[in-house]
Write a protein that holds these residues in place. Structure first.
Motif, short mmCIF file in Angstrom:
data_model
loop_
_atom_site.label_atom_id
_atom_site.label_comp_id
_atom_site.label_asym_id
_atom_site.label_seq_id
_atom_site.Cartn_x
_atom_site.Cartn_y
_atom_site.Cartn_z
N ARG A 180 4.61 -0.37 7.90
CA ARG A 180 5.68 0.04 8.80
C ARG A 180 7.01 -0.41 8.23
O ARG A 180 7.10 -1.37 7.54
N ARG B 62 -0.75 10.12 6.83
CA ARG B 62 -1.78 9.78 7.82
C ARG B 62 -1.97 10.92 8.82
O ARG B 62 -2.93 10.93 9.59
N GLY C 265 8.61 -1.73 5.59
CA GLY C 265 8.60 -3.18 5.67
C GLY C 265 7.21 -3.74 5.80
O GLY C 265 6.22 -3.01 5.80
N ASN C 266 7.17 -5.04 5.89
CA ASN C 266 5.91 -5.76 6.04
C ASN C 266 6.18 -7.01 6.85
O ASN C 266 7.21 -7.65 6.69
N LEU C 267 5.23 -7.33 7.72
CA LEU C 267 5.37 -8.50 8.57
C LEU C 267 4.18 -9.40 8.32
O LEU C 267 3.04 -8.94 8.30
N LEU D 259 9.42 10.33 -4.33
CA LEU D 259 9.46 8.91 -4.63
C LEU D 259 8.89 8.15 -3.45
O LEU D 259 9.27 8.41 -2.30
N MET E 63 -1.47 7.32 -0.75
CA MET E 63 -0.68 8.53 -0.60
C MET E 63 -0.91 9.50 -1.75
O MET E 63 -0.30 10.56 -1.81
N VAL F 125 6.25 -2.13 0.55
CA VAL F 125 6.32 -3.58 0.27
C VAL F 125 5.16 -4.28 0.97
O VAL F 125 4.75 -3.89 2.07
N VAL G 176 12.11 11.71 3.45
CA VAL G 176 11.13 12.62 4.02
C VAL G 176 10.29 11.89 5.06
O VAL G 176 9.94 12.45 6.10
N ALA G 177 9.96 10.63 4.79
CA ALA G 177 9.20 9.81 5.74
C ALA G 177 9.69 8.38 5.65
O ALA G 177 9.75 7.81 4.56
N LEU H 264 8.01 4.34 -1.65
CA LEU H 264 8.42 2.93 -1.65
C LEU H 264 7.62 2.17 -0.60
O LEU H 264 7.53 2.60 0.55
N LEU I 170 13.82 -1.94 2.21
CA LEU I 170 12.50 -2.36 2.70
C LEU I 170 12.57 -3.85 2.99
O LEU I 170 13.15 -4.60 2.21
N TRP J 132 18.47 2.94 0.72
CA TRP J 132 17.31 2.58 1.55
C TRP J 132 16.96 1.12 1.35
O TRP J 132 17.20 0.55 0.30
N PRO K 284 9.61 4.51 8.03
CA PRO K 284 8.53 3.60 8.42
C PRO K 284 7.43 4.35 9.16
O PRO K 284 7.69 5.36 9.80
N GLY K 285 6.18 3.86 9.05
CA GLY K 285 5.09 4.43 9.83
C GLY K 285 4.00 5.06 9.00
O GLY K 285 3.00 5.50 9.54
N ASP K 286 4.16 5.16 7.71
CA ASP K 286 3.06 5.59 6.86
C ASP K 286 2.83 4.51 5.81
O ASP K 286 3.41 3.43 5.90
N ASP K 287 1.95 4.75 4.85
CA ASP K 287 1.67 3.70 3.89
C ASP K 287 2.88 3.36 3.04
O ASP K 287 3.06 2.23 2.61
N ALA K 288 3.70 4.35 2.77
CA ALA K 288 4.91 4.13 1.98
C ALA K 288 5.98 5.10 2.50
O ALA K 288 5.66 6.12 3.11
N ALA K 289 7.23 4.74 2.29
CA ALA K 289 8.31 5.68 2.59
C ALA K 289 8.32 6.76 1.52
O ALA K 289 7.93 6.52 0.38
N VAL K 290 8.74 7.96 1.90
CA VAL K 290 8.76 9.09 0.96
C VAL K 290 10.19 9.61 0.82
O VAL K 290 10.85 9.90 1.82
N ILE K 291 10.64 9.69 -0.44
CA ILE K 291 12.01 10.10 -0.72
C ILE K 291 11.98 11.40 -1.53
O ILE K 291 11.23 11.51 -2.49
#
Lengths: 322, 322
Positions: free
Chosen positions: B322, B134, A109-111, B26, B64, B30, A6-7, B28, A72, A70, A9-16
């Motif tokens: 991200r 967001r 992800g995280n950098l 769900l 979220m 990191v 559903v979402a 996800l 991360l 998926w 990268p780009g929000d606080d968490a990915a949405v499945i």
């Protein structure tokens, strides 16, 4: 992006969307690659590092007979190699390229800065029905391995010694390992247990023995080694030691009923991957025995001779999959 | 272990029964903590590092409006601090302790050597109905923040300068930040958008503006700062700068319709967490304006004065979420 995402990268968490996953098991695993530990600085291009990070993480999904879904990525940039933006983009391209080959998409992800370069990949997979575990091997089952073993460790060493170029067969076993997704999906139809070879045959087969409460007899001469013409003048016994204790080949070890030879042959044909029976699981719980071509037996789990690579092996993750 | 976890640590991947998650989304995410980047070597005990790594990862789940469910841990051991087994166990105890407080269980992980210590935590959460994004803020919505802002950055600096002990109020804002799970769950009932403060108010509020296509006016004097008696003699303007640009407070910023004041008050009562309206979202897309107590306006997104912490902020993850 897969339809259930559903979402990304780009929000606080990915949405499945879970309702898209009905009737499946969800699998989650994480694996890290560290510069100076899992690969030498300068020995791989950013694109190769990206590809390998995906292969290594997805190999655990393959070992359970699932499809990757998926991913991360947690990235620590720094250490010996400089990471200008173009190199980071190349790394991402490598990951994307490998995901396109194997299935799955990056959803988050995280950098971070870090004194050493690391890339930690969390992979999720789904599986219709029950995944293969380490715990289902039965006495009498064949020990079946995919591809060949030992090449990755030898490639790493030969590269480090400058004895082979980066496009040498063995070097590529280290740089661009397989992730046996199609093979795992096929094996799940009939295999009783499965694991991927990250720490070497002895250690990973040992995990099956422990989880399944069985023993094993391995015909060491039957272990598939890399092609001799790719072996850079190595002695067969060096290759065998690398197969037994080297690790990071990312092939599969499965427990297969001898009556399933037909399905195994079909799978070999459909995947173009060699499947080799290298021995048999026994009822002698925890006993891991090797028999060489002269019929001489040795206790593999205690054999000091096989500790050749021990100090090197400690470089790699000591508790992978835990 | 939660009922939906068919297999936790000990196999190639954790196995989750999706049918137990029906009707949920769900999530996800990191997040990584690196020694020398996110905290100074020796400034936190292993147990504190474990606790904080969980809080930081679960804060994204909180933002979220979801409940934490499973966690995978990728650990890189090495760097300035020694990591004898007892310290690793303490780290794990800290993670477990924090998960017991917030919800969730460790279902897998990876251990590697690394030139720098890092801990990368993947967190999964579930949410009945749609999570807060967001992107939902509307002109006229109040900008609401939980707790107080700026303490974490000031605590980090005061600790580094040896000016406060580790149990000082501000030091603890850095060492043991919140993860506003209960607050996020409550906000999801009526808030239009939400994010957690990892990079400072300006940057994280900016993410909402960008995703929602709105602007914002912030009354800077309304920003909740840490209690004065905990402020170690800091000037209010230092605290304000830390709130605006410091980051790592792990409070929530939400967009709330002014008509929901009643539900906000209820949530404040049920969670014992302060919720403060610090301004209003506007229709002027991308414009982030501050108004101080004297009515003087400034463009926050361009204000050079707020770049005080920029070089330090670059230490933390530049692309979190991200």
């Amino acid at each position: 992006m897969p339809a259930e995402v559903v979402a990304g990268p780009g929000d606080d968490a990915a949405v499945i969307a879970v309702d898209r996953l009905q009737g499946t098991r969800l699998l989650l695993t994480v694996d890290a690659m560290v510069e100076g530990v899992h690969f030498a600085a300068g020995s791989m291009t950013p694109r190769q590092i990206g590809r390998r990070s995906i292969s290594v993480a997805l190999s655990d999904i393959a070992a359970m007979g699932a499809s990757p879904s998926w991913v991360l990525v947690s990235l620590g940039l720094g250490g010996k190699s400089a990471w200008p933006e173009e190199n980071v983009l190349e790394l991402a391209r490598g990951m994307k390229q490998r995901l396109d080959e194997l299935g799955g998409a990056i959803v988050g992800g995280n950098l971070s800065r870090c004194g050493s370069f690391f890339i930690s990949v969390t992979a999720a997979g789904t599986c219709t029905g029950e995944p293969m575990r380490r715990s289902g091997a039965r006495p009498g089952d064949l020990i079946v391995v995919t591809g060949s073993l030992g090449g990755a460790r030898q490639g790493l060493e030969l590269l480090a010694q400058g004895k082979v170029p980066a496009d040498h067969t063995l070097a590529l076993r280290h740089i661009d390992p397989p992730a046996r997704i199609a093979e795992g999906l096929g094996l799940r139809e009939f295999a009783h247990a499965c694991i991927d070879v990250s720490d070497g045959l002895i250690q990973d087969l040992g995990h099956i023995l422990e989880a399944s409460g069985v023993g094993a007899v391995v015909e060491t001469s039957a272990i598939p080694l890399p092609d001799a013409d790719g072996a850079a003048g190595l002695r067969e016994e060096d290759l065998l030691e690398a197969a037994l204790a080297g690790g990071e080949d990312y092939e599969l070890i499965a427990a297969v009923d001898p009556g399933e030879a037909g399905r195994l042959a079909q799978l070999e044909a459909s995947t173009s991957t060699r499947f080799t029976a290298i021995g048999t699981f026994t009822s002698r719980a925890g006993e891991l025995k090797g028999i060489d071509k002269n019929g001489i037996e040795r206790n593999l789990s205690e054999a000091a001779g096989w500790d050749h690579f021990k100090s090197l092996s400690e470089n790699s993750a000591p508790s992978r999959g835990r």
